[in-house]
Design a protein around this motif. Structure first.
Motif, PDB file in Angstrom:
ATOM      1  N   GLU A  73       0.832  -1.211   0.000  1.00 20.17           N
ATOM      2  CA  GLU A  73       0.000   0.000   0.000  1.00 20.17           C
ATOM      3  C   GLU A  73       0.866   1.261   0.000  1.00 20.17           C
ATOM      4  OE1 GLU A  73      -4.172  -1.472   1.917  1.00 20.17           O
ATOM      5  OE2 GLU A  73      -2.896  -0.239   3.172  1.00 20.17           O
ATOM      6  N   LEU A  74       1.956   1.196   0.759  1.00 22.04           N
ATOM      7  CA  LEU A  74       2.855   2.351   0.833  1.00 22.04           C
ATOM      8  C   LEU A  74       3.447   2.649  -0.536  1.00 22.04           C
ATOM      9  CD1 LEU A  74       4.559   4.414   2.460  1.00 22.04           C
ATOM     10  CD2 LEU A  74       6.214   2.591   2.800  1.00 22.04           C
ATOM     11  N   THR A  75       3.876   1.591  -1.234  1.00 19.79           N
ATOM     12  CA  THR A  75       4.452   1.766  -2.568  1.00 19.79           C
ATOM     13  C   THR A  75       3.441   2.408  -3.511  1.00 19.79           C
ATOM     14  OG1 THR A  75       5.729  -0.230  -2.128  1.00 19.79           O
ATOM     15  CG2 THR A  75       5.693   0.534  -4.389  1.00 19.79           C
ATOM     16  N   VAL A  76       2.201   1.905  -3.459  1.00 19.56           N
ATOM     17  CA  VAL A  76       1.145   2.463  -4.325  1.00 19.56           C
ATOM     18  C   VAL A  76       0.858   3.916  -3.944  1.00 19.56           C
ATOM     19  CG1 VAL A  76      -1.318   2.328  -4.848  1.00 19.56           C
ATOM     20  CG2 VAL A  76       0.068   0.270  -4.882  1.00 19.56           C
ATOM     21  N   ALA A  77       0.778   4.193  -2.636  1.00 18.65           N
ATOM     22  CA  ALA A  77       0.466   5.559  -2.173  1.00 18.65           C
ATOM     23  C   ALA A  77       1.541   6.528  -2.654  1.00 18.65           C
ATOM     24  CB  ALA A  77       0.373   5.578  -0.642  1.00 18.65           C
ATOM     25  N   LEU A  78       2.818   6.126  -2.534  1.00 15.99           N
ATOM     26  CA  LEU A  78       3.901   7.016  -2.952  1.00 15.99           C
ATOM     27  C   LEU A  78       3.921   7.159  -4.473  1.00 15.99           C
ATOM     28  CD1 LEU A  78       6.777   5.968  -0.523  1.00 15.99           C
ATOM     29  CD2 LEU A  78       5.303   7.974  -0.387  1.00 15.99           C
ATOM     30  N   LYS A  79       3.551   6.067  -5.167  1.00 13.87           N
ATOM     31  CA  LYS A  79       3.520   6.141  -6.630  1.00 13.87           C
ATOM     32  C   LYS A  79       2.435   7.129  -7.079  1.00 13.87           C
ATOM     33  CE  LYS A  79       2.774   3.455 -10.802  1.00 13.87           C
ATOM     34  NZ  LYS A  79       2.389   2.176 -11.392  1.00 13.87           N
ATOM     35  N   ILE A  80       1.265   7.048  -6.451  1.00 15.67           N
ATOM     36  CA  ILE A  80       0.180   7.970  -6.799  1.00 15.67           C
ATOM     37  C   ILE A  80       0.614   9.413  -6.510  1.00 15.67           C
ATOM     38  CG2 ILE A  80      -2.156   8.721  -6.164  1.00 15.67           C
ATOM     39  CD1 ILE A  80      -2.838   5.750  -5.689  1.00 15.67           C
TER      40      ILE A  80
ATOM     41  N   ILE B  38      -6.058   4.277   1.312  1.00 13.58           N
ATOM     42  CA  ILE B  38      -4.869   3.859   2.070  1.00 13.58           C
ATOM     43  C   ILE B  38      -4.625   4.830   3.223  1.00 13.58           C
ATOM     44  CG2 ILE B  38      -2.346   3.554   1.969  1.00 13.58           C
ATOM     45  CD1 ILE B  38      -2.712   2.747  -0.994  1.00 13.58           C
ATOM     46  N   LEU B  40      -1.822   4.850   6.372  1.00 17.09           N
ATOM     47  CA  LEU B  40      -0.737   4.173   7.096  1.00 17.09           C
ATOM     48  C   LEU B  40      -0.191   5.127   8.146  1.00 17.09           C
ATOM     49  CD1 LEU B  40       1.034   2.749   3.932  1.00 17.09           C
ATOM     50  CD2 LEU B  40      -0.234   1.403   5.582  1.00 17.09           C
ATOM     51  N   VAL B  74      -3.979   8.111   1.227  1.00 19.18           N
ATOM     52  CA  VAL B  74      -4.400   8.361  -0.157  1.00 19.18           C
ATOM     53  C   VAL B  74      -5.860   7.947  -0.312  1.00 19.18           C
ATOM     54  CG1 VAL B  74      -4.123   7.620  -2.564  1.00 19.18           C
ATOM     55  CG2 VAL B  74      -2.109   8.067  -1.191  1.00 19.18           C
ATOM     56  N   LEU B 153      10.046  12.571  -4.073  1.00 18.42           N
ATOM     57  CA  LEU B 153       8.698  12.012  -4.211  1.00 18.42           C
ATOM     58  C   LEU B 153       8.260  11.999  -5.680  1.00 18.42           C
ATOM     59  CD1 LEU B 153       6.235  10.908  -2.699  1.00 18.42           C
ATOM     60  CD2 LEU B 153       5.407  13.243  -2.467  1.00 18.42           C
ATOM     61  N   LEU B 156       9.344   9.215  -7.920  1.00 21.00           N
ATOM     62  CA  LEU B 156       8.747   7.879  -7.723  1.00 21.00           C
ATOM     63  C   LEU B 156       7.442   7.785  -8.488  1.00 21.00           C
ATOM     64  CD1 LEU B 156       8.998   7.396  -3.868  1.00 21.00           C
ATOM     65  CD2 LEU B 156      10.464   6.407  -5.592  1.00 21.00           C
ATOM     66  N   LEU B 159       6.782   2.879 -10.409  1.00 20.49           N
ATOM     67  CA  LEU B 159       7.386   1.854  -9.547  1.00 20.49           C
ATOM     68  C   LEU B 159       7.035   0.435  -9.982  1.00 20.49           C
ATOM     69  CD1 LEU B 159       6.682   3.495  -6.108  1.00 20.49           C
ATOM     70  CD2 LEU B 159       8.760   3.576  -7.432  1.00 20.49           C
ATOM     71  N   VAL B 161       4.182  -0.862  -9.993  1.00 15.31           N
ATOM     72  CA  VAL B 161       3.098  -1.405  -9.174  1.00 15.31           C
ATOM     73  C   VAL B 161       1.777  -1.064  -9.857  1.00 15.31           C
ATOM     74  CG1 VAL B 161       1.920  -1.241  -6.957  1.00 15.31           C
ATOM     75  CG2 VAL B 161       4.399  -1.178  -7.064  1.00 15.31           C
TER      76      VAL B 161
END
Lengths: 99, 174
Positions: A73-80, B38, B40, B74, B153, B156, B159, B161
């Motif tokens: 989820e973190l990877t997706v959140a940072l990608k967005i 999301i 976190l 997000v 940021l 990125l 990725l 994903v």
């Protein structure tokens, strides 16, 4: 009138027998002293030995799975977030260049 | 004086996307073809740090980026048609940051849609970033709390994903 007399007689306070408290305490003590049977102790120890590691392993594996999911989820959140910032920068640059 | 103190406390209060879930985001998710939700917190970020796959091309960058972050949230929605969200929805979202210590640095308007970017000022680098990107068929809100480099940021962006995959998984969970 008779009824009232009978009721009073029935509801009259009575003192407990002199040895009442001793008898109650003796019963409680007798119950407490009942020893644990050996087979029960062994069964309880075996059950604990089997359940505790399995429960711990289950807890650890669930924790790892949650962390793996959080990493996804973190990877997706940072990608967005990265995409939105990048696209906005590109649009601003294009507008500034008059494209 | 009491009112002044309350006002100052309100201005310092950090935005929190979770507070709008029931009011705005849950309703939009029902209209969306795909949605991502999301949240976190610091504990989850710490736990996640150890599980970022080492074969991930930008794993080192991600690990560096999340150092010191206290939360990442997000909400992203892809609608099949335009008009799924209203100006009132956008206003509700912007209330989280407007009139607070967050500073708007970009307000980019297009023919259809807009992007607003807010930063929480910090000594060396921003202490948070908030993005609201509204397109006709898509709405995305991002909030990152903690020291963050915008250059890192924005690098990125690819990725490998699949966002749709996460969105589908989240939809299946419901």
């Amino acid at each position: 009138m008779n009824l009232e007399v009978n009721l009073r007689a029935a509801l009259r306070r009575e003192a407990p027998p002199a040895d009442f408290a001793d008898r109650v305490l003796a019963r409680v003590k007798a119950k407490k002293r009942r020893p644990l049977r050996p087979w029960m102790a062994i069964a309880a120890a075996l059950a604990a030995a089997a359940i505790i590691p399995a429960a711990y392993e289950h807890h650890e594996s669930a924790k790892k799975e949650r962390a793996r999911e959080a990493a996804r989820e973190l990877t997706v959140a940072l990608k967005i977030a990265g995409q939105k910032l990048h696209w906005t920068q590109q649009k601003i640059r294009r507008r500034a260049d008059g494209v | 004086m009491a009112a002044l103190c309350l006002g100052a406390a309100g201005a310092l209060q950090a935005a929190d996307l979770k507070t709008l879930d029931s009011e705005v985001f849950d309703r939009l998710a029902k209209k969306a073809k795909e949605s991502v939700n999301i949240t976190l917190d610091g504990g989850m970020l710490k736990a996640a740090k150890g599980f970022i796959p080492s074969d991930e091309p930008d794993s080192a960058k991600i690990r560096k980026l999340i150092d010191g972050l206290t939360s990442v949230s997000v909400r992203s929605f892809e609608f099949g048609t335009p008009g799924a969200y209203t100006q009132a929805d956008l206003d509700s979202i912007l209330k989280l940051v407007d009139g607070t210590t967050w500073r708007r640095i970009i307000d980019f308007k297009e023919e259809q849609g807009s992007t607003k970017i807010y930063l929480l000022p910090g000594a060396d680098k921003p202490m948070g970033v908030f993005v609201l990107a509204a397109e006709p068929e898509e709405l995305t809100v991002v909030q990152i709390d903690g020291p963050i480099s915008l250059d890192d940021l924005s690098s990125l962006r690819d990725l490998g994903v699949d966002i749709g995959d996460v969105a589908r998984k989240q939809t299946e969970k419901k």
